[in-house]
Design a protein around this motif. Structure first.
Motif, short mmCIF file in Angstrom:
data_model
loop_
_atom_site.label_atom_id
_atom_site.label_comp_id
_atom_site.label_asym_id
_atom_site.label_seq_id
_atom_site.Cartn_x
_atom_site.Cartn_y
_atom_site.Cartn_z
N LEU A 232 4.73 1.57 -6.08
CA LEU A 232 6.20 0.89 -6.25
C LEU A 232 6.44 0.19 -5.16
O LEU A 232 5.88 0.13 -3.95
N CYS A 233 7.26 -0.96 -5.03
CA CYS A 233 7.68 -1.63 -4.06
C CYS A 233 9.25 -1.98 -3.96
O CYS A 233 9.86 -1.84 -5.10
N ASN A 234 9.60 -2.29 -2.81
CA ASN A 234 11.23 -2.43 -2.51
C ASN A 234 11.29 -3.27 -1.22
O ASN A 234 10.47 -2.79 -0.33
N SER A 235 12.26 -4.07 -1.14
CA SER A 235 12.54 -4.79 0.07
C SER A 235 12.86 -4.11 1.50
O SER A 235 12.63 -4.48 2.37
N LEU A 236 13.23 -2.93 1.16
CA LEU A 236 13.90 -2.01 2.38
C LEU A 236 12.35 -0.90 2.62
O LEU A 236 12.23 -0.85 4.16
N TYR A 237 11.79 -0.56 1.92
CA TYR A 237 10.61 0.29 2.41
C TYR A 237 9.18 -0.29 2.03
O TYR A 237 8.39 0.49 2.48
N GLY A 238 9.21 -1.41 1.65
CA GLY A 238 7.62 -2.02 1.18
C GLY A 238 7.16 -1.51 -0.03
O GLY A 238 7.40 -1.53 -0.90
N ILE A 239 6.02 -0.64 0.26
CA ILE A 239 4.99 -0.15 -0.83
C ILE A 239 4.98 1.31 -0.75
O ILE A 239 4.71 1.99 0.43
N TRP A 240 5.32 2.01 -1.93
CA TRP A 240 4.94 3.41 -1.82
C TRP A 240 3.64 3.71 -2.92
O TRP A 240 4.21 3.41 -4.28
N PRO A 241 2.60 4.03 -2.78
CA PRO A 241 1.81 4.56 -3.83
C PRO A 241 2.40 5.73 -4.68
O PRO A 241 3.00 6.75 -4.12
N VAL A 242 2.30 5.44 -6.13
CA VAL A 242 2.46 6.62 -6.91
C VAL A 242 1.39 7.47 -6.96
O VAL A 242 0.29 6.98 -7.46
N THR A 243 1.35 8.70 -6.89
CA THR A 243 0.13 9.70 -6.82
C THR A 243 0.31 10.62 -8.24
O THR A 243 -0.44 11.51 -8.44
N GLU A 244 1.51 10.79 -8.45
CA GLU A 244 1.96 11.88 -9.59
C GLU A 244 2.99 11.48 -10.52
O GLU A 244 4.10 11.05 -10.30
N LEU A 245 2.83 11.52 -11.62
CA LEU A 245 4.19 11.33 -12.57
C LEU A 245 3.55 12.42 -14.02
O LEU A 245 2.64 12.30 -14.76
N GLY A 246 4.24 13.65 -14.01
CA GLY A 246 4.04 14.53 -14.91
C GLY A 246 2.55 15.33 -14.49
O GLY A 246 2.25 15.48 -13.50
N ALA A 247 1.73 15.13 -15.73
CA ALA A 247 0.33 15.72 -15.51
C ALA A 247 -0.61 14.65 -15.06
O ALA A 247 -1.96 15.28 -14.57
N HIS A 248 -0.04 13.59 -14.75
CA HIS A 248 -0.88 12.51 -14.37
C HIS A 248 -1.05 12.32 -12.86
O HIS A 248 -0.20 12.26 -12.31
N ARG A 249 -2.24 11.96 -12.43
CA ARG A 249 -2.52 12.02 -10.86
C ARG A 249 -3.48 10.73 -10.71
O ARG A 249 -4.06 10.18 -11.59
N TRP A 250 -2.90 9.80 -9.56
CA TRP A 250 -3.52 8.59 -9.21
C TRP A 250 -3.93 8.88 -7.69
O TRP A 250 -3.11 9.51 -6.89
N PRO A 251 -4.87 8.18 -7.16
CA PRO A 251 -5.14 8.25 -5.69
C PRO A 251 -4.37 7.08 -4.92
O PRO A 251 -3.84 6.21 -5.61
N HIS A 252 -4.25 7.25 -3.73
CA HIS A 252 -3.74 6.11 -2.82
C HIS A 252 -4.80 5.12 -2.73
O HIS A 252 -5.62 5.50 -1.57
N GLY A 253 -5.21 4.56 -3.38
CA GLY A 253 -6.31 3.85 -3.66
C GLY A 253 -6.47 2.44 -2.97
O GLY A 253 -5.65 2.00 -1.94
N PRO A 254 -7.72 1.97 -2.80
CA PRO A 254 -8.09 0.77 -1.54
C PRO A 254 -7.09 -0.46 -2.09
O PRO A 254 -6.83 -1.17 -1.03
N LEU A 255 -6.79 -0.72 -3.22
CA LEU A 255 -6.10 -1.96 -3.46
C LEU A 255 -4.70 -1.87 -2.95
O LEU A 255 -4.05 -2.67 -2.40
N THR A 256 -4.12 -0.52 -3.17
CA THR A 256 -2.51 -0.48 -2.62
C THR A 256 -2.53 -0.46 -1.16
O THR A 256 -1.72 -1.09 -0.40
N ARG A 257 -3.75 -0.05 -0.56
CA ARG A 257 -3.99 0.11 1.12
C ARG A 257 -4.06 -1.32 1.42
O ARG A 257 -3.26 -1.70 2.59
#
Length: 270
Positions: A232-257
């Motif tokens: 996610l992105c926003n002008s106040l906080y920058g970037i937040w990686p999404v790691t969970e939505l329901g049963a789905h998981r994602w890493p804080h991956g290299p492109l997001t970093r």
């Protein structure tokens, strides 16, 4: 801290069309050391929105007022509201209406620092109506977001995911969404609804400059769930990686970093 039409502590008429109809636009700007970040993008979006809604402003005067307000605020969040001005009863705008400028200053939201490493999304039931004439604008009609945000009170959810009436993924309640797949960056198209965030625009430009393929296109939930990374992105906080939505998981991956590093200058006072 507040200004109305350039005057500290000014009042707003009960006949202002923003109160009756949400007839106006707003910009929320992070101010650091007296300077609003992504200022030119905020101004461009505001001017484009005013042109589309037929609200007449003097861009240079508005710009100078925001800069003066930001210098006085020094550090915090400056919210600019542009209304069409006063009018009589009825939807038709008064031909002689004069746009009103409202500036509000507030402290920076205290988001948990761990959000930069990953957040959990809430799947909102509230859907965004499709209205291309308003798509992309940051207009004052935010009841869809109010309804969506009222769906959860559990602090473990940092944001909510919103779809349109057809089921396309559009945005967060107060954020834009990106996904990464096979090294390619994708953000939902905002041709039908949604807010075209200034941080979203900044990331599209910086990703392109860094050689990262990026596109805005229709995104369906199945596509989001199969992504390699989501953020996610926003002008106040920058970037937040999404790691969970329901049963789905994602890493804080290299492109997001990498993208977090690319915008690190936006949180600096230098």
């Amino acid at each position: 801290m507040s200004w109305v039409d350039g005057q500290p502590l000014g009042g707003v008429s009960v006949h202002d069309r923003a109160l009756a109809y949400g007839d106006g636009l707003f910009e929320t700007m992070r101010v650091i050391a007296g300077r609003p970040r992504l200022f030119e993008r905020h101004l461009a979006r505001l001017q484009a929105g005013c042109e589309r809604l037929g609200i007449v402003i003097e861009p240079h005067a508005v710009s100078q007022e925001i800069l003066a307000f930001s210098r006085e605020l020094d550090d915090g969040v400056a919210k600019l509201i542009i209304t069409r001005g006063e009018g009589l009863r009825g939807y038709a705008p008064a031909p002689a209406a004069v746009a009103r400028r409202i500036l509000l200053g507030s402290p920076v939201p205290l988001y948990p620092s761990e959000h930069r490493a990953g957040v959990t999304l809430f799947p909102c039931r509230t859907r965004l109506a499709e209205q291309p004439a308003l798509a992309g604008l940051k207009h004052l009609n935010r009841l869809e977001q109010v309804l969506a945000r009222s769906e959860w009170s559990d602090a473990s959810y940092a944001e909510g995911l919103m779809q349109d009436m057809s089921g396309r993924v559009i945005e967060g309640v107060f954020s834009n969404v990106f996904l990464a797949k096979s090294g390619r960056l994708i953000t939902p198209s905002l041709e039908r609804c949604g807010v075209a965030g200034v941080m979203r625009a900044e990331l599209i430009e910086r990703a392109g400059q860094a050689g990262i393929p990026v596109a805005a296109e229709d995104v369906w939930l199945e596509q989001l769930l199969s992504a390699d990374e989501v953020f996610l992105c926003n002008s106040l906080y920058g970037i937040w990686p999404v790691t969970e939505l329901g049963a789905h998981r994602w890493p804080h991956g290299p492109l997001t970093r990498k993208l977090q590093a690319l915008i690190s200058d936006l949180s600096s006072s230098a």
